[in-house]
Write a protein that holds these residues in place. Structure first.
Motif, PDB file in Angstrom:
ATOM      1  N   GLN A 117       0.833  -1.200   0.000  1.00 11.81           N
ATOM      2  CA  GLN A 117       0.000   0.000   0.000  1.00 11.81           C
ATOM      3  C   GLN A 117       0.873   1.259   0.000  1.00 11.81           C
ATOM      4  O   GLN A 117       0.551   2.258  -0.661  1.00 11.81           O
ATOM      5  N   SER A 118       1.987   1.228   0.714  1.00 11.95           N
ATOM      6  CA  SER A 118       2.904   2.368   0.741  1.00 11.95           C
ATOM      7  C   SER A 118       3.541   2.602  -0.624  1.00 11.95           C
ATOM      8  O   SER A 118       3.703   3.758  -1.063  1.00 11.95           O
ATOM      9  N   ILE A 119       3.896   1.522  -1.324  1.00 11.37           N
ATOM     10  CA  ILE A 119       4.449   1.665  -2.672  1.00 11.37           C
ATOM     11  C   ILE A 119       3.413   2.270  -3.599  1.00 11.37           C
ATOM     12  O   ILE A 119       3.701   3.172  -4.406  1.00 11.37           O
ATOM     13  N   GLN A 120       2.166   1.791  -3.482  1.00 13.83           N
ATOM     14  CA  GLN A 120       1.075   2.335  -4.289  1.00 13.83           C
ATOM     15  C   GLN A 120       0.918   3.831  -4.031  1.00 13.83           C
ATOM     16  O   GLN A 120       0.752   4.629  -4.965  1.00 13.83           O
ATOM     17  N   ALA A 121       0.977   4.244  -2.772  1.00 14.89           N
ATOM     18  CA  ALA A 121       0.795   5.652  -2.413  1.00 14.89           C
ATOM     19  C   ALA A 121       1.890   6.539  -3.004  1.00 14.89           C
ATOM     20  O   ALA A 121       1.683   7.741  -3.213  1.00 14.89           O
ATOM     21  N   ASP A 128      -7.033  10.657 -14.654  1.00 17.99           N
ATOM     22  CA  ASP A 128      -7.939  11.805 -14.653  1.00 17.99           C
ATOM     23  C   ASP A 128      -7.685  12.686 -13.430  1.00 17.99           C
ATOM     24  O   ASP A 128      -8.622  13.177 -12.781  1.00 17.99           O
ATOM     25  N   GLY A 129      -6.397  12.862 -13.099  1.00 18.41           N
ATOM     26  CA  GLY A 129      -6.027  13.747 -12.003  1.00 18.41           C
ATOM     27  C   GLY A 129      -6.109  13.127 -10.624  1.00 18.41           C
ATOM     28  O   GLY A 129      -5.851  13.811  -9.627  1.00 18.41           O
ATOM     29  N   GLN A 130      -6.446  11.863 -10.556  1.00 13.80           N
ATOM     30  CA  GLN A 130      -6.598  11.229  -9.250  1.00 13.80           C
ATOM     31  C   GLN A 130      -5.670  10.026  -9.116  1.00 13.80           C
ATOM     32  O   GLN A 130      -5.262   9.411 -10.102  1.00 13.80           O
ATOM     33  N   ARG A 131      -5.342   9.713  -7.849  1.00 13.12           N
ATOM     34  CA  ARG A 131      -4.457   8.590  -7.570  1.00 13.12           C
ATOM     35  C   ARG A 131      -5.108   7.270  -8.004  1.00 13.12           C
ATOM     36  O   ARG A 131      -6.327   7.128  -7.958  1.00 13.12           O
ATOM     37  N   LEU A 132      -4.272   6.327  -8.365  1.00 15.96           N
ATOM     38  CA  LEU A 132      -4.736   4.986  -8.686  1.00 15.96           C
ATOM     39  C   LEU A 132      -4.771   4.175  -7.397  1.00 15.96           C
ATOM     40  O   LEU A 132      -3.732   3.944  -6.776  1.00 15.96           O
TER      41      LEU A 132
END
Length: 266
Positions: free
Chosen positions: A229-233, A240-244
């Motif tokens: 989860q930390s790597i994802q963050a 579209d301007g938002q985090r995956l």
């Protein structure tokens, strides 16, 4: 032993079985929010990469392999740093899946060991214990055909998986009750009482020891999930301007709310 005493013993043993087989504090639940981190996706990890997919929501499908990223079947442009992060996510997923399978198998083994122990105490029947083993083989085969092949589906585990253990216990209950009454009315209830005194404490000790070890293993898995989860963050990529968001915080009991969210704010 009186009829009342026999019924009481049977009730206590079945209650004990229920705790061993399904209590989340005794064996880890097989749910996507076990670590208070949830995913709204089904997951497939194989030699081709990592797929996350669902029936609704945006995005519906995420795929990554060897530093490349595809979202809803469209190849995305990512930075060199993100390519490295995606490789770490893929490696982590490949490491995690066999370990999750191991936890699932051991959790199932503990539950069926408890069931087999109760059946042996109440019946003294090797034939009935073998019946439990058939249910165990079915449950383990189910794990191997799903998690064991790198697939975690929301519909496969959680309540659907736990029901396999619960169904086995319920199917044995009627047979156990008849066996208790037969032993009472044929004057053999004292044998059941003696088996209970001889086996119950030992069964509890063995189950508790294995459950404690399993909890430690599950906690270690949760540490790995939080690292993912930390790597994802840390991903720079935006949709579209938002985090995956593939993994998100989900306190126990709030899994439904987490599934309804599709993307977090940047």
């Amino acid at each position: 032993m009186s009829v009342h005493r026999a019924a009481l013993v049977a009730g206590l043993l079945v209650a004990s079985l229920t705790v061993h087989a399904s209590d989340g504090d005794t064996t880890p639940r097989l749910s996507s929010d076990q670590c208070e981190i949830s995913t709204p996706y089904n997951v497939l990890v194989d030699t081709g990469g990592v797929w996350l997919y669902r029936d609704s929501g945006v995005p519906k499908e995420i795929f990554f392999h060897d530093g490349t990223l595809s979202v809803d079947r469209a190849l995305q442009t990512v930075s060199a740093a993100d390519a490295a992060r995606l490789r770490r996510l893929e490696s982590g997923a490949r490491t995690l899946m066999p370990q999750v399978t191991s936890v699932a198998r051991e959790s199932t083994g503990i539950a069926f060991d408890a069931l087999a122990g109760v059946v042996e105490v109440m019946t003294g029947s090797a034939r009935k214990v073998r019946q439990v083993e058939r249910y165990r083989t079915d449950a383990l085969g189910y794990i191997d055909a799903t998690l064991g092949t790198g697939r975690w589906d929301q519909d496969v585990f959680g309540d659907g998986f736990e029901s396999r253990i619960e169904d086995a216990a319920e199917r044995m209950t009627g047979s156990l009750g008849r066996s208790v009454m037969w032993q009472v009315f044929t004057g053999r209830a004292d044998r059941m009482d003696a088996r209970a005194e001889r086996m119950e404490a030992d069964l509890d000790r063995r189950i508790e020891a294995r459950s404690a070890a399993l909890e430690a293993q599950a906690d270690a898995l949760c540490t790995q999930v939080r690292e993912l989860q930390s790597i994802q963050a840390a991903l720079d990529y935006r949709l579209d301007g938002q985090r995956l968001v593939m993994l998100e915080d989900a306190p126990r009991g709030d899994a439904d709310a987490s599934v309804s969210r599709t993307r977090s704010t940047p």
